[in-house]
Scaffold this active site. Structure first.
Site, PDB file in Angstrom:
ATOM      1  N   ASP A  29     -37.015 -49.892  23.079  1.00 13.60           N
ATOM      2  CA  ASP A  29     -37.968 -50.002  21.984  1.00 13.60           C
ATOM      3  C   ASP A  29     -37.387 -49.274  20.786  1.00 13.60           C
ATOM      4  OD1 ASP A  29     -40.064 -50.000  20.185  1.00 13.60           O
ATOM      5  OD2 ASP A  29     -41.594 -49.499  21.671  1.00 13.60           O
ATOM      6  N   ASN A  78     -28.445 -56.220  16.457  1.00 15.47           N
ATOM      7  CA  ASN A  78     -28.935 -57.554  16.124  1.00 15.47           C
ATOM      8  C   ASN A  78     -30.435 -57.600  15.861  1.00 15.47           C
ATOM      9  OD1 ASN A  78     -28.635 -60.516  15.984  1.00 15.47           O
ATOM     10  ND2 ASN A  78     -29.847 -60.487  17.862  1.00 15.47           N
ATOM     11  N   TYR A 107     -38.584 -55.871   3.286  1.00 15.71           N
ATOM     12  CA  TYR A 107     -37.524 -56.456   4.115  1.00 15.71           C
ATOM     13  C   TYR A 107     -36.185 -56.378   3.396  1.00 15.71           C
ATOM     14  CZ  TYR A 107     -34.524 -59.934   6.280  1.00 15.71           C
ATOM     15  OH  TYR A 107     -33.449 -60.571   6.859  1.00 15.71           O
ATOM     16  N   LYS A 149     -32.570 -54.351   4.235  1.00 16.18           N
ATOM     17  CA  LYS A 149     -31.279 -55.014   4.413  1.00 16.18           C
ATOM     18  C   LYS A 149     -30.265 -54.582   3.354  1.00 16.18           C
ATOM     19  CE  LYS A 149     -32.091 -57.420   8.121  1.00 16.18           C
ATOM     20  NZ  LYS A 149     -31.363 -57.109   9.378  1.00 16.18           N
ATOM     21  N   VAL A 195     -32.191 -69.029  10.156  1.00 20.32           N
ATOM     22  CA  VAL A 195     -31.809 -69.389  11.520  1.00 20.32           C
ATOM     23  C   VAL A 195     -33.045 -69.925  12.248  1.00 20.32           C
ATOM     24  CG1 VAL A 195     -30.735 -68.583  13.661  1.00 20.32           C
ATOM     25  CG2 VAL A 195     -30.123 -67.521  11.482  1.00 20.32           C
TER      26      VAL A 195
END
Length: 259
Positions: A35, A62, A127, A131, A160
């Site tokens: 986690d 990932n 977000y 990144k 994706v």
């Protein structure tokens, strides 16, 4: 995981939902619960790996998610959770595995970022902040670790075909689907579900192949991008000024004109 196994690696695969990974165990992966929101879970996982493995050749960070919504309306608790998973958890994993990689004088750290680490999309302030931060962290880490023979590689996927976008849009509509920002949130959510958008998305296997290639390249690049639509978006960002890119993005995402 499948592609690394086919390439001959011993693979330790982690997730919160181990029941969804039973098929990977059947083909040789070693499964672990992890986690990323809990630093203690990360520490326990690393200790377990180091007991089982004499060396660690590749670390792939990932996991990640997108908490979308207007910056004004996303709570600070949710913003911190975004950074916890997308930045601080990978950083802790790297920090805890680095001693063994330095001792080996070899290793590769692969951080899965996004084209969203270089460009923006509506409602994605937190977000994209996470990144962009991961990209800067990775660039600095690359140079810090160069003397020790350790490579740091950034993977920048475009869209994706996973459950990522559906979850992000669902959260966005819950947070900002009504109220002052609905004129941005609702059209953006509809656009993301259009068939022509789906055709631009990469297959998960395409990104997996890219990650394994990055792990095996004799002279790896600092960044790998896929699919073609992602490379095109980064090229457009490179050639345009900030103002011009904002105008193009507004057209792509069909944002309302400023009154």
């Amino acid at each position: 995981v499948i592609h690394f196994l086919k390439a001959g690696y011993t693979v330790h695969a982690v997730a919160r939902r181990l029941e969804a990974m039973k098929d990977l165990k059947e083909i040789g992966a070693i499964l672990h619960h992890l986690d990323l929101k809990k630093p203690s879970s990360i520490t326990a996982f690393v200790k377990e790996i180091l007991k089982q493995s004499p060396r660690v050749d590749v670390l792939v960070n990932n996991a990640g998610f997108g908490y979308y919504g207007a910056a004004e309306e996303v709570s600070m608790q949710d913003a911190r959770e975004q950074f916890e998973v997308n930045l601080f958890a990978p950083a802790q994993l790297i920090q805890e595995f680095l001693p063994i990689m330095r001792k080996q004088r070899q290793g590769r750290i692969i951080n899965v970022s996004s084209i969203g680490g270089r460009i923006w999309s509506p409602m994605g302030a937190w977000y994209h902040a996470s990144k962009f931060s991961l990209e800067g962290y990775s660039d600095t880490l690359l140079n810090d670790l160069r003397p020790f023979g350790i490579d740091v590689i950034v993977i920048q996927p475009g869209g994706v075909k996973t459950e990522w976008a559906g979850i992000a849009m669902e959260n966005m509509l819950k947070t900002s689907g009504e109220g002052p920002y609905k004129g941005i949130a609702q059209p953006f959510a509809k656009l993301s579900l259009r068939p022509e958008v789906d055709r631009l998305l990469a297959r998960p296997s395409e990104i997996a192949e890219l990650i394994v290639r990055a792990a095996r390249d004799p002279k790896p690049k600092a960044r790998y991008v896929a699919p073609l639509s992602g490379r095109i978006m980064l090229f457009i960002r490179w050639i345009l000024s900030d103002r011009a890119f904002d105008w193009v993005s507004g057209k792509i995402f069909r944002l309302p004109k400023i009154l």
